[in-house]
Design an enzyme around this catalytic site. Structure first.
Site, PDB file in Angstrom:
ATOM      1  N   GLN A  39       2.211  -6.118  -3.433  1.00  0.00           N
ATOM      2  CA  GLN A  39       2.623  -6.234  -2.026  1.00  0.00           C
ATOM      3  C   GLN A  39       4.016  -5.596  -1.872  1.00  0.00           C
ATOM      4  OE1 GLN A  39       1.364  -9.515  -3.430  1.00  0.00           O
ATOM      5  NE2 GLN A  39      -0.564  -8.498  -3.051  1.00  0.00           N
ATOM      6  N   GLY A  96      -4.226  -4.221  -4.284  1.00  0.00           N
ATOM      7  CA  GLY A  96      -5.193  -3.187  -4.651  1.00  0.00           C
ATOM      8  C   GLY A  96      -4.420  -1.938  -4.993  1.00  0.00           C
ATOM      9  N   HIS A  97      -4.238  -1.692  -6.286  1.00  0.00           N
ATOM     10  CA  HIS A  97      -3.443  -0.535  -6.696  1.00  0.00           C
ATOM     11  C   HIS A  97      -4.378   0.601  -7.098  1.00  0.00           C
ATOM     12  CE1 HIS A  97       0.200  -3.311  -7.605  1.00  0.00           C
ATOM     13  NE2 HIS A  97      -0.099  -3.214  -6.331  1.00  0.00           N
ATOM     14  N   LYS A 149       2.229   2.260  -5.167  1.00  0.00           N
ATOM     15  CA  LYS A 149       2.882   1.804  -6.401  1.00  0.00           C
ATOM     16  C   LYS A 149       2.013   2.113  -7.614  1.00  0.00           C
ATOM     17  CE  LYS A 149       3.233  -2.361  -4.629  1.00  0.00           C
ATOM     18  NZ  LYS A 149       3.012  -2.220  -3.186  1.00  0.00           N
ATOM     19  N   ASP A 191       0.814  -1.226   0.000  1.00  0.00           N
ATOM     20  CA  ASP A 191       0.000   0.000   0.000  1.00  0.00           C
ATOM     21  C   ASP A 191       0.841   1.267   0.000  1.00  0.00           C
ATOM     22  OD1 ASP A 191      -2.244  -1.719   0.295  1.00  0.00           O
ATOM     23  OD2 ASP A 191      -1.803  -1.837   2.433  1.00  0.00           O
TER      24      ASP A 191
HETATM   25  P1  IMP Z   1      -2.590 -12.872   1.714  1.00  0.00           P
HETATM   26  O1  IMP Z   1      -1.684 -12.286   0.677  1.00  0.00           O
HETATM   27  O2  IMP Z   1      -4.049 -12.615   1.450  1.00  0.00           O
HETATM   28  O3  IMP Z   1      -2.293 -14.313   1.993  1.00  0.00           O
HETATM   29  O4  IMP Z   1      -2.289 -12.112   3.101  1.00  0.00           O
HETATM   30  C1  IMP Z   1      -1.076 -12.242   3.803  1.00  0.00           C
HETATM   31  C2  IMP Z   1      -0.649 -10.921   4.438  1.00  0.00           C
HETATM   32  O5  IMP Z   1      -0.309  -9.998   3.416  1.00  0.00           O
HETATM   33  C3  IMP Z   1      -1.759 -10.241   5.255  1.00  0.00           C
HETATM   34  O6  IMP Z   1      -1.147  -9.560   6.334  1.00  0.00           O
HETATM   35  C4  IMP Z   1      -2.335  -9.237   4.283  1.00  0.00           C
HETATM   36  O7  IMP Z   1      -2.949  -8.147   4.943  1.00  0.00           O
HETATM   37  C5  IMP Z   1      -1.074  -8.814   3.542  1.00  0.00           C
HETATM   38  N1  IMP Z   1      -1.335  -8.319   2.178  1.00  0.00           N
HETATM   39  C6  IMP Z   1      -1.577  -9.052   1.080  1.00  0.00           C
HETATM   40  N2  IMP Z   1      -1.720  -8.257   0.001  1.00  0.00           N
HETATM   41  C7  IMP Z   1      -1.530  -7.000   0.421  1.00  0.00           C
HETATM   42  C8  IMP Z   1      -1.514  -5.734  -0.231  1.00  0.00           C
HETATM   43  O8  IMP Z   1      -1.679  -5.605  -1.455  1.00  0.00           O
HETATM   44  N3  IMP Z   1      -1.284  -4.652   0.569  1.00  0.00           N
HETATM   45  C9  IMP Z   1      -1.048  -4.774   1.898  1.00  0.00           C
HETATM   46  N4  IMP Z   1      -1.042  -5.929   2.545  1.00  0.00           N
HETATM   47  C10 IMP Z   1      -1.282  -7.039   1.822  1.00  0.00           C
END
Ligand code: IMP
Length: 435
Positions: free
Chosen positions: A223, A43-44, A19, A16
């Protein structure tokens, strides 16, 4: 083969960072914009003329007609969500389908992956995932029970590809009500896949040809490094390599195909989900960062944990990715704070201070942030387009930040819109971004 113009954009914190805005700004200079890992957990957000677009699986170059969009083999895709995303873009006048190539090697996120993710998150070992099935999809890939986009081109064997993973999930979960029987799952998948079949192809080959022809490629990370399965705050991470290594495995291009790396960090720190975050502020200051910065998840709407800029984690991310320059985002959120802080190290129970980022979850326990406090600024930075226009206190803050991270700032964002930002003299982005 010209690699010099190829650029990677990677998150340096816990995601977040903004990007989407940077990719959108740079995209007009690139022929190809590529996603190489992650899925619709990302989520971009891109804001154009005050209108906000949330992109989850489509590369952020989507809003520029000249960009070809490539989803690499390291990505995991939910086709139903992708269909909605494309519809939403098309209804706002952005034709994306004709420009989109989906790697035959990318893996499909299937209903039983989502069921397993949600089941685990209901238990004691929850890590606060996005609940989108990302972890189980990558697990199945590693366990050789995954289903690739290319498998959709062989409908006669699709059920056999899906069955082993599906049966394991049933074995673990019983028969959850929200999970259809295998036959229906396959039928629904084939139906959802039909419009995408012409878009599935050899993304590695396309990118290799583009590299050979010297067509510039922009690689868009999802991420961020502290969520990387190997270099992040394991086990509170996502299930892909969000740092530089993932670019190569997720596209099939070799390291020499890459020119520069731009690292993206917010002027403060946020995190969603559980796990260590020594800079977290559980007070009115953290609350203010969250409200002013609209720090609520683009994908899940969850409030983000907020704190001062964390120097050691960002320096770790710069080392891991070989970052050439920083894009510092959302400086304007700090406007009006009487005092601002930068975490410069972590103090342990014995009083020792270290800048090392621990490798084990247990080693984070009891670490307290060592904070360098600096005067805030009252004149707004919002919308500033030249560093010289920033209040002196803001410039001093950025100088300390650069020193702590040992990396120069190549771009500074001062608001959500494309026009709101500064390009420092000497930035390697000169020529790519308007001055
Ligand atoms: P998952 O990717 O859904 O398995 O989540 C694993 C961890 O990554 C959790 O703490 C999510 O909140 C975090 N996470 C996954 N995608 C994002 C992102 O795009 N932005 C921020 N945190 C993310």
């Amino acid at each position: 083969m010209g690699a010099a113009g190829n650029l990677a954009i990677l998150g340096l914190q816990w995601g977040d960072e903004g990007k989407g805005k940077v990719v959108d700004l740079l995209a007009p200079r690139f022929r190809h914009v590529v996603r190489f890992q992650g899925g619709n957990n990302a989520g971009h957000t891109v804001v154009v003329k005050g209108e906000s677009f949330a992109l989850h699986q489509v590369p952020s170059g989507a809003l520029h007609e000249g960009c070809l969009l490539v989803v690499g083999g390291g990505v995991v895709l939910n086709l139903e969500v992708l269909a909605l995303e494309l519809e939403r873009l098309e209804s706002r006048g952005f034709a994306v389908r004709e420009r989109l190539l989906l790697s035959e090697k990318a893996h499909l996120i299937l209903p039983h992956h989502i069921a397993l993710d949600r089941w685990r998150e209901g238990g004691r070992n929850r890590i606060g995932t996005t609940g989108r099935g990302i972890g189980p999809c990558y697990e199945m890939k590693a366990a050789r029970m995954g289903v690739r986009l290319g498998d959709l081109l062989h409908p006669e064997t699709l059920a056999d590809r899906i069955r082993p993973g599906f049966d394991e999930v049933l074995h673990l979960l019983g028969s959850p009500e929200d999970l259809p029987p295998l036959e229906r799952l396959v039928q629904e998948l084939l139906q959802a896949a039909t419009p995408f079949l012409p878009l599935i192809g050899d993304a590695q080959g396309r990118l290799f040809e583009a590299w050979k022809r010297g067509e510039p490629i922009l690689f868009e990370g999802a991420q961020a490094t502290l969520l990387d399965i190997d270099h992040g705050t394991y086990p509170f991470v996502t299930s892909s390599n969000c740092s530089l290594g993932g670019l190569f495995t997720g596209t099939g291009l070799p390291p020499k195909a890459l020119g520069r790396v731009l690292g993206i960090a917010k002027a403060y720190t946020t995190r969603v989900g559980a796990g260590p975050m020594p800079s977290e502020l559980l007070d009115a200051t953290g609350e203010r960062l969250r409200e002013v910065g609209h720090e609520y998840g683009t994908t899940t709407g969850r409030p983000r944990r907020c704190g001062w800029f964390d120097g050691p984690i960002t320096a770790h991310a710069c080392r891991t990715n070989g970052v050439d320059g920083l894009a510092i985002m959302k400086l304007d959120v700090l406007d009006g704070f009487g005092e601002v802080g930068i975490v410069t190290g972590y103090r342990d129970g014995e009083g020792g201070v270290s800048r090392r980022v621990p490798g084990c979850a247990q080693d984070w326990e009891g670490l307290r942030p060592e904070i360098r406090r600096l005067p805030g600024w009252s004149a707004p930075t919002r919308g500033a387009r030249r560093l010289a226009d920033l209040p002196p206190e803001a410039r001093a803050y950025l100088q300390v930040l650069e020193e702590v991270v040992e990396t120069p700032i190549a771009y500074l964002s001062t608001g959500p819109d494309r026009e709101e930002g500064c390009l420092p003299g000497g930035s390697f982005l000169q020529g790519l971004l308007p001055a």
